[in-house]
Design a protein around this motif. Sequence first.
Motif, short mmCIF file in Angstrom:
data_model
loop_
_atom_site.label_atom_id
_atom_site.label_comp_id
_atom_site.label_asym_id
_atom_site.label_seq_id
_atom_site.Cartn_x
_atom_site.Cartn_y
_atom_site.Cartn_z
N GLY B 49 0.79 -1.13 0.08
CA GLY B 49 0.00 -0.12 0.08
C GLY B 49 0.85 1.28 -0.17
N GLU B 50 1.90 1.16 0.65
CA GLU B 50 2.85 2.35 0.57
C GLU B 50 3.67 2.64 -0.69
OE1 GLU B 50 4.99 2.32 4.30
OE2 GLU B 50 3.19 2.24 5.52
N LEU B 51 3.80 1.56 -1.23
CA LEU B 51 4.90 1.59 -2.24
C LEU B 51 4.55 2.82 -3.39
CD1 LEU B 51 7.21 -0.20 -3.43
CD2 LEU B 51 5.56 -1.13 -5.17
N HIS B 52 3.49 3.01 -3.86
CA HIS B 52 3.48 3.96 -4.69
C HIS B 52 3.18 5.43 -4.12
CE1 HIS B 52 2.28 0.63 -7.36
NE2 HIS B 52 2.70 1.41 -8.35
N ARG B 53 2.93 5.45 -2.93
CA ARG B 53 2.88 6.62 -2.06
C ARG B 53 4.09 7.11 -1.81
NH1 ARG B 53 -1.70 4.94 0.36
NH2 ARG B 53 -0.61 3.60 2.16
N SER B 54 5.16 6.28 -1.56
CA SER B 54 6.53 6.81 -1.01
C SER B 54 7.47 7.00 -2.18
CB SER B 54 6.98 5.55 -0.21
OG SER B 54 6.44 5.11 0.65
N ILE B 55 7.04 6.32 -3.37
CA ILE B 55 8.33 6.20 -4.49
C ILE B 55 7.75 7.12 -5.60
CG2 ILE B 55 9.59 4.98 -6.12
CD1 ILE B 55 9.80 2.74 -3.97
N ARG B 56 8.66 7.98 -6.24
CA ARG B 56 8.30 8.68 -7.51
C ARG B 56 9.35 8.78 -8.37
NH1 ARG B 56 7.94 13.61 -3.55
NH2 ARG B 56 7.95 11.60 -2.32
N LEU B 57 9.35 9.28 -9.71
CA LEU B 57 10.38 9.26 -10.52
C LEU B 57 11.21 10.54 -10.35
CD1 LEU B 57 8.74 8.23 -13.84
CD2 LEU B 57 10.11 6.61 -12.54
N CYS B 58 12.40 10.40 -10.29
CA CYS B 58 13.65 11.45 -10.31
C CYS B 58 13.16 12.26 -11.56
CB CYS B 58 14.97 10.95 -10.09
SG CYS B 58 16.11 12.10 -10.45
N SER B 59 13.26 13.43 -11.51
CA SER B 59 12.91 14.59 -12.44
C SER B 59 14.38 14.68 -13.42
CB SER B 59 12.35 15.80 -12.16
OG SER B 59 13.24 16.23 -11.35
N GLY B 60 15.31 14.10 -12.74
CA GLY B 60 16.73 14.19 -13.45
C GLY B 60 16.91 12.98 -14.45
N CYS B 61 16.84 11.87 -13.71
CA CYS B 61 17.18 10.76 -14.60
C CYS B 61 16.11 9.53 -14.69
CB CYS B 61 18.31 9.89 -13.68
SG CYS B 61 17.82 9.49 -12.23
N PHE B 62 14.94 10.04 -14.01
CA PHE B 62 13.71 9.15 -14.07
C PHE B 62 13.96 7.73 -13.18
CE2 PHE B 62 13.67 11.58 -17.57
CZ PHE B 62 12.47 12.37 -17.59
N ALA B 63 14.77 7.64 -12.36
CA ALA B 63 14.96 6.48 -11.57
C ALA B 63 13.93 6.73 -10.42
CB ALA B 63 16.27 6.67 -10.84
N PHE B 64 13.59 5.38 -9.95
CA PHE B 64 12.76 5.32 -8.84
C PHE B 64 13.30 5.72 -7.57
CE2 PHE B 64 10.40 1.86 -11.43
CZ PHE B 64 9.40 2.56 -11.60
N ALA B 65 12.69 6.86 -7.06
CA ALA B 65 13.24 6.96 -5.74
C ALA B 65 12.52 7.71 -4.63
CB ALA B 65 14.56 8.29 -6.10
N GLU B 66 12.85 7.86 -3.45
CA GLU B 66 11.77 8.57 -2.44
C GLU B 66 12.16 10.01 -2.50
OE1 GLU B 66 11.34 6.65 1.42
OE2 GLU B 66 11.04 4.60 0.23
N THR B 67 13.23 10.54 -2.87
CA THR B 67 13.34 11.97 -3.14
C THR B 67 13.58 12.35 -4.67
OG1 THR B 67 15.68 11.49 -3.01
CG2 THR B 67 14.70 11.94 -0.81
N ASP B 68 13.32 13.68 -4.71
CA ASP B 68 13.62 14.11 -6.11
C ASP B 68 14.42 15.50 -6.30
OD1 ASP B 68 13.62 14.82 -8.79
OD2 ASP B 68 11.48 15.58 -8.93
N PRO B 69 15.71 15.59 -6.59
CA PRO B 69 16.23 14.69 -7.30
C PRO B 69 16.73 13.44 -6.37
CG PRO B 69 17.74 16.48 -6.86
CD PRO B 69 16.50 16.69 -6.49
#
Lengths: 202, 202
Positions: B49-69
């Motif tokens: 349930g938390e997966l999609h809430r916690s993880i976004r795409l980095c706007s620099g490299c499009f990696a999955f990450a919890e922070t951006d960048p």
Amino acid sequence: MNVVPPALSRLIADLNRLPGIGTKTATRLALHILRRPASEAQSLARDLGELHRSIRLCSGCFAFAETDPCGICKDSERDGGLVCVVEESADLMAIEKTGAFKGKYHILHGVLSPMDGIGPEEIKADALLERIRNQQVREVLIATSSTVPGEATAAYLIKRLQEEAAVKVTRLACGIPMGMDIKYADELTLSRAIESRKDTCS
Amino acid sequence: MNVVPPALSRLIADLNRLPGIGTKTATRLALHILRRPASEAQSLARDLGELHRSIRLCSGCFAFAETDPCGICKDSERDGGLVCVVEESADLMAIEKTGAFKGKYHILHGVLSPMDGIGPEEIKADALLERIRNQQVREVLIATSSTVPGEATAAYLIKRLQEEAAVKVTRLACGIPMGMDIKYADELTLSRAIESRKDTCS
């Protein structure tokens, strides 16, 4: 540097705990879930959360069911005089799929394994004997696996049933699997098939 | 007669949707989860349930990450002049595990596949080119798979990078895997290894 976000790491660790799912598969599955819409993860999460709440053990046969007694125990069309003893729920499902069995079941939820602390109490052996005595069961079909622990469990149950209950005890037939080429059968299966050879009816 | 309780059926169907998990494996996993304490299922459900809430795409490299960048994009120790282009996050993880790459990444999240409607826009090709132009990138290492779609995607990116950006473009070396016996290498790999043979330094 750890490049796996903590929320993803946690899911990978959870999946890695499932049987047959190594770290690589767990990572692949978690990344797949992450790439799919959040609604799919939510649906899986909801169904996981409801699983233990919805399902209990049938007090008659110890099958997983949403009602007690379960559908099979309740079904008056099925022959209560014939009880098939299986190791686990997956075995019951496999037998039901054949449509060849019209009796009822007893699920052991394990096999005797003194090393792992699994004794007669854990596999509900007393409950089986009590049921056989009280419910006018005429035949018990022991359908444990033909593995060493499966055979040991069968031997234990056969001995107790013969000593403590006046019931016919049968065992699944062993032999060549259907569609198997004789030359690929293992020696033990082949020798068992020869010993148990049957008369042909002309 | 259906002997699988609905709550169990739903979980089996969910698991069956995961890649590489057939009905039999899904059933085995669901029964395993049911046999284990409810707390384990709850923990898996919570992390899902938390997966999609916690993880976004980095706007620099499009990696999955919890922070951006993401951690890698933020890391000033890493060489921003060298960008490695990979198909997906699992490739990034594999490269990071080697410790042999000190640059940054660009994750395509796919390969060109016109049949599936995956064109340059879907693999963020424009974003890559814009980044190369704006961030003084000196070398782009194309690390797509050596499969047909991977090679096609590489060819497309190489062409655009050469036409639209003044940047050195490299590709992962192809050849015999380490530890592999020559006689077991497939013909294509072996012929590629011969063509790409290197001078030995004495």
